[in-house]
Design an enzyme around this catalytic site. Structure first.
Site, PDB file in Angstrom:
ATOM      1  N   GLN A 244       0.832  -1.202   0.000  1.00 60.07           N
ATOM      2  CA  GLN A 244       0.000   0.000   0.000  1.00 60.07           C
ATOM      3  C   GLN A 244       0.869   1.254   0.000  1.00 60.07           C
ATOM      4  OE1 GLN A 244      -3.253  -0.020   2.733  1.00 60.07           O
ATOM      5  NE2 GLN A 244      -4.030   1.898   1.936  1.00 60.07           N
ATOM      6  N   PHE A 245       1.175   1.745  -1.208  1.00 61.79           N
ATOM      7  CA  PHE A 245       2.029   2.925  -1.328  1.00 61.79           C
ATOM      8  C   PHE A 245       1.363   4.169  -0.747  1.00 61.79           C
ATOM      9  CE2 PHE A 245      -0.551   3.518  -5.079  1.00 61.79           C
ATOM     10  CZ  PHE A 245      -0.600   4.888  -5.258  1.00 61.79           C
ATOM     11  N   THR A 246       0.039   4.159  -0.625  1.00 64.05           N
ATOM     12  CA  THR A 246      -0.652   5.348  -0.130  1.00 64.05           C
ATOM     13  C   THR A 246      -0.340   5.644   1.336  1.00 64.05           C
ATOM     14  OG1 THR A 246      -2.654   4.092   0.362  1.00 64.05           O
ATOM     15  CG2 THR A 246      -2.523   5.152  -1.810  1.00 64.05           C
TER      16      THR A 246
END
Length: 148
Positions: A78-80
């Site tokens: 999850q890069f967010t």
């Protein structure tokens, strides 16, 4: 690296209508890779997560780790987690690692978690995923290897 660690009764990831990873009692780990993260960050994070005492004993106190209860792990990229919202209303992801390097470190982290002997499931790196989390407690811990 950043991780949102949730104690779960169950969790699963669905991609294109198909379950690609599913666990029972254990931890759902949303994992983000930041610029400059290294294998040392992986070691710190894996050690901390596997030994976090967030499962209760008979008195209702946090006493056991996922290792102690032989729980399961679902690890979802999850890069967010590296969103920066200081300016404007649209998040910037400049602090997130580039996809190729992020995938490499994510996969190494998964490999390290698998060395624990626990059941480890994953999502699909870079895919649009539906993540179902039955948070137990709820118990949610946010970790950043820069602060460990």
């Amino acid at each position: 690296m950043r991780a949102v660690v949730q104690r779960v009764k169950s969790s699963k990831v669905v991609v294109d209508g198909k379950v690609v990873g599913e666990i029972g009692e254990g931890l759902n780990i949303l994992l983000g890779v930041g610029k400059g993260d290294t294998e040392e960050d992986i070691k710190k994070l894996v050690d901390k997560v596997l030994n976090l005492r967030i499962f209760e004993n008979e008195e209702g106190k946090f006493y056991y780790s996922v290792m102690d209860i032989k729980g399961e792990l679902l690890i979802v990229s999850q890069f967010t987690l590296y969103a920066n919202v200081k300016k404007g209303r649209r998040p910037s992801f400049e602090e997130a690692e580039k996809p190729q390097r992020a995938k490499e470190l994510y996969e190494k982290a998964v490999e390290e978690f698998r060395k624990s002997g626990l059941k480890v499931e994953t999502g699909i790196f870079g895919a649009m995923m539906d993540v179902f989390i039955e948070n137990w407690g709820p118990v949610t811990i946010i970790l950043d290897t820069k602060n460990l």
